[in-house]
Design a protein around this motif. Structure first.
Motif, PDB file in Angstrom:
ATOM      1  N   ASN A   1       1.935  13.958   4.623  1.00  0.00           N
ATOM      2  CA  ASN A   1       1.829  12.597   5.152  1.00  0.00           C
ATOM      3  C   ASN A   1       3.072  12.219   5.953  1.00  0.00           C
ATOM      4  OD1 ASN A   1      -0.705  12.172   4.058  1.00  0.00           O
ATOM      5  ND2 ASN A   1       0.102  11.302   2.151  1.00  0.00           N
TER       6      ASN A   1
ATOM      7  N   ARG B   1       1.419  16.928  -0.822  1.00  0.00           N
ATOM      8  CA  ARG B   1       0.677  15.833  -0.201  1.00  0.00           C
ATOM      9  C   ARG B   1       1.626  14.829   0.463  1.00  0.00           C
ATOM     10  NH1 ARG B   1      -4.309  13.576  -1.223  1.00  0.00           N
ATOM     11  NH2 ARG B   1      -4.896  15.728  -1.725  1.00  0.00           N
ATOM     12  N   ALA B   2       2.716  14.504  -0.200  1.00  0.00           N
ATOM     13  CA  ALA B   2       3.692  13.577   0.382  1.00  0.00           C
ATOM     14  C   ALA B   2       4.333  14.182   1.633  1.00  0.00           C
ATOM     15  CB  ALA B   2       4.750  13.232  -0.652  1.00  0.00           C
TER      16      ALA B   2
ATOM     17  N   THR C   1       0.829  -1.208   0.000  1.00  0.00           N
ATOM     18  CA  THR C   1       0.000   0.000   0.000  1.00  0.00           C
ATOM     19  C   THR C   1       0.861   1.255   0.000  1.00  0.00           C
ATOM     20  OG1 THR C   1      -1.691  -1.212   1.220  1.00  0.00           O
ATOM     21  CG2 THR C   1      -1.839   1.184   1.219  1.00  0.00           C
ATOM     22  N   ALA C   2       1.917   1.251   0.841  1.00  0.00           N
ATOM     23  CA  ALA C   2       2.792   2.422   0.904  1.00  0.00           C
ATOM     24  C   ALA C   2       3.529   2.650  -0.420  1.00  0.00           C
ATOM     25  CB  ALA C   2       3.797   2.243   2.038  1.00  0.00           C
ATOM     26  N   GLU C   3       4.011   1.570  -1.017  1.00  0.00           N
ATOM     27  CA  GLU C   3       4.721   1.719  -2.295  1.00  0.00           C
ATOM     28  C   GLU C   3       3.782   2.184  -3.392  1.00  0.00           C
ATOM     29  OE1 GLU C   3       6.560  -1.960  -3.117  1.00  0.00           O
ATOM     30  OE2 GLU C   3       8.171  -1.719  -1.627  1.00  0.00           O
ATOM     31  N   GLY C   4       2.577   1.638  -3.398  1.00  0.00           N
ATOM     32  CA  GLY C   4       1.625   2.069  -4.424  1.00  0.00           C
ATOM     33  C   GLY C   4       1.237   3.524  -4.273  1.00  0.00           C
ATOM     34  N   ARG C   5       1.015   3.969  -3.040  1.00  0.00           N
ATOM     35  CA  ARG C   5       0.676   5.380  -2.835  1.00  0.00           C
ATOM     36  C   ARG C   5       1.863   6.276  -3.186  1.00  0.00           C
ATOM     37  NH1 ARG C   5      -2.319   6.847   2.651  1.00  0.00           N
ATOM     38  NH2 ARG C   5      -3.823   5.488   1.571  1.00  0.00           N
ATOM     39  N   ALA C   6       3.075   5.829  -2.846  1.00  0.00           N
ATOM     40  CA  ALA C   6       4.254   6.630  -3.188  1.00  0.00           C
ATOM     41  C   ALA C   6       4.405   6.782  -4.700  1.00  0.00           C
ATOM     42  CB  ALA C   6       5.504   5.985  -2.591  1.00  0.00           C
ATOM     43  N   ARG C   7       4.117   5.721  -5.448  1.00  0.00           N
ATOM     44  CA  ARG C   7       4.207   5.821  -6.916  1.00  0.00           C
ATOM     45  C   ARG C   7       3.158   6.791  -7.457  1.00  0.00           C
ATOM     46  NH1 ARG C   7       4.664   0.043  -6.514  1.00  0.00           N
ATOM     47  NH2 ARG C   7       6.823  -0.629  -6.793  1.00  0.00           N
ATOM     48  N   LEU C   8       1.961   6.774  -6.864  1.00  0.00           N
ATOM     49  CA  LEU C   8       0.940   7.724  -7.302  1.00  0.00           C
ATOM     50  C   LEU C   8       1.368   9.159  -7.040  1.00  0.00           C
ATOM     51  CD1 LEU C   8      -2.316   5.917  -6.088  1.00  0.00           C
ATOM     52  CD2 LEU C   8      -1.471   6.113  -8.428  1.00  0.00           C
ATOM     53  N   TYR C   9       1.947   9.413  -5.852  1.00  0.00           N
ATOM     54  CA  TYR C   9       2.432  10.756  -5.547  1.00  0.00           C
ATOM     55  C   TYR C   9       3.540  11.174  -6.506  1.00  0.00           C
ATOM     56  CZ  TYR C   9      -0.104  10.560  -1.117  1.00  0.00           C
ATOM     57  OH  TYR C   9      -1.081  10.488  -0.168  1.00  0.00           O
TER      58      TYR C   9
END
Length: 401
Positions: A331, A327-328, A311-319
């Protein structure tokens, strides 16, 4: 006098022989080096020759019982056999051509194979009146009704009956002998031959005057079945009774067009004008009733377990893809404050200033330094990475002291 030098025991040297040997060896060497390309080129040349010869060869057609069709369902073989026995086979392609051929040959036999029923009553009657003899191959019910000869359809040959004996007094079937009844149709009326056991109808039926003969199977005439049993003999005696044979296979162009084409309104019954709108109204009411019962869409969480790292890696890629630095940063800052509050045991009600002050007292550092680090706003992705590393270092110092 000039003498040619010779080698004892060897062949005489001739002018140009060395050049010929050199050219031959060079050609052989080239073939050895390029034998793969040479093989491909030879195969392509052979294939091209086959295609050209196939396209230039005379072609027939694929129509069943056509005298130009050499396939199993064609009739080229029987036409050639009839020609060898002195019968002139005249292949016609339209109704007008058939009438013209019959008018020139009043005693000719007409073979008619109208498998799709293109000819109407008037044309069938005109053909029957113009022909000396008429041979119908697997005629439809409409064709027999239009001719009104007393012969009618009577079903199909049973699958258990493979061979049929003549069983009648006609000279042609009696001389031909047994024939195959597989897939054939039965006809009743007039003189009937080739009857299955227990049936009054047969595979062949004819009028008493001999002017009409009905054959119930194309296998009696086509190339695939002509060499079986007595098929060839029956075909010769049925079609070769006169010197001229008109071979006619009606097509779509022979279909007689009606004067006025009926529309759907003409074909529909009168009650459709009242029932149709009522059915449409009922359908609309049903759609409204069932549509309201469905209600709005509801999102339901699925029982799927996703690892926190994914989840963290996927959100980081989106950012990263959307360049959402703010936003990053928010967080990362919020996560750091929560973890520092837990490590310093400040409770869930502690504010950011409380966490900064507690961390400064715990580490013995100025509160302005820690507050400046936490409140920093990185402007680039590289600075964001370094800033997150500094926050991680601050958390490690708080935990280890």
């Amino acid at each position: 006098m000039t003498h040619t030098a010779t080698t004892p025991g060897g062949p005489e040297t001739r002018p140009g022989s060395a050049g010929a040997v050199g050219a031959g060896s060079a050609a052989g060497s080239w073939l050895r080096r390029h034998r793969g390309r040479a093989a491909i080129g030879a195969a392509a040349a052979v294939g091209l020759a086959v295609v050209v010869s196939t396209q230039l060869a005379p072609k027939g057609d694929s129509l069943p019982l056509s005298v130009h069709n050499a396939g199993p369902d064609g009739a080229r073989a029987v036409s050639e056999i009839l020609a060898r026995h002195g019968v002139a086979v005249n292949d016609v392609e339209s109704f007008d051509d058939a009438l013209a051929a019959l008018s020139d040959r009043p005693d000719a036999t007409l073979l008619l194979y109208d498998r799709s029923g293109f000819l109407d009553r008037s044309r069938l009657e005109e053909l029957a009146a113009s022909a000396g003899r008429l041979v119908l191959v697997t005629p439809r019910l409409g064709s027999l009704t239009a001719l009104d000869t007393g012969i009618s359809q009577a079903g199909v040959v049973p699958e258990s009956t493979a061979l049929l004996a003549p069983g009648c007094g006609l000279s042609g079937p009696a001389a031909a002998g047994t024939v195959s009844g597989t897939g054939g149709f039965l006809y009743d009326g007039g003189t009937v031959c080739y009857r299955p056991p227990g049936s009054a109808a047969g595979l062949l039926a004819g009028t008493d005057d001999g002017g009409l003969t009905v054959l119930g199977s194309t296998a009696l005439l086509n190339n695939g079945g002509l060499d079986e049993h007595g098929h060839a003999a029956l075909a010769l005696r049925t079609l070769g009774s006169s010197e001229d044979l008109v071979w006619y296979l009606p097509g779509l162009g022979d279909a007689a067009a009606t004067e006025s084409t009926q529309t759907l309104d003409d074909l529909a019954p009168d009650w459709v004008a009242f029932l149709g709108p009522w059915l449409v109204f009922v359908a609309v009411l049903a759609i409204v009733w069932r549509g309201r019962r469905l209600g709005p869409l509801v999102f339901e969480p699925l029982p799927v377990v996703v690892k926190a790292v994914e989840t963290a890696e996927g959100r980081a890629r989106l950012y990263q893809d959307s360049h959402a630095l703010d936003r990053a940063r928010d967080n990362l800052r919020a996560g750091t404050l929560v973890r520092l509050a837990q490590a310093l045991r400040l409770g869930s009600q502690a504010t950011a200033d409380d966490v900064v002050q507690a961390a400064a007292r715990h580490l013995g550092r100025p509160a302005t330094d820690i507050n400046g680090l936490i409140q920093e706003r990185p402007g680039t992705a590289s600075r964001l990475v370094h800033w997150s590393q500094e926050l991680d270092k601050l958390e490690n110092e708080v935990r280890t002291r």
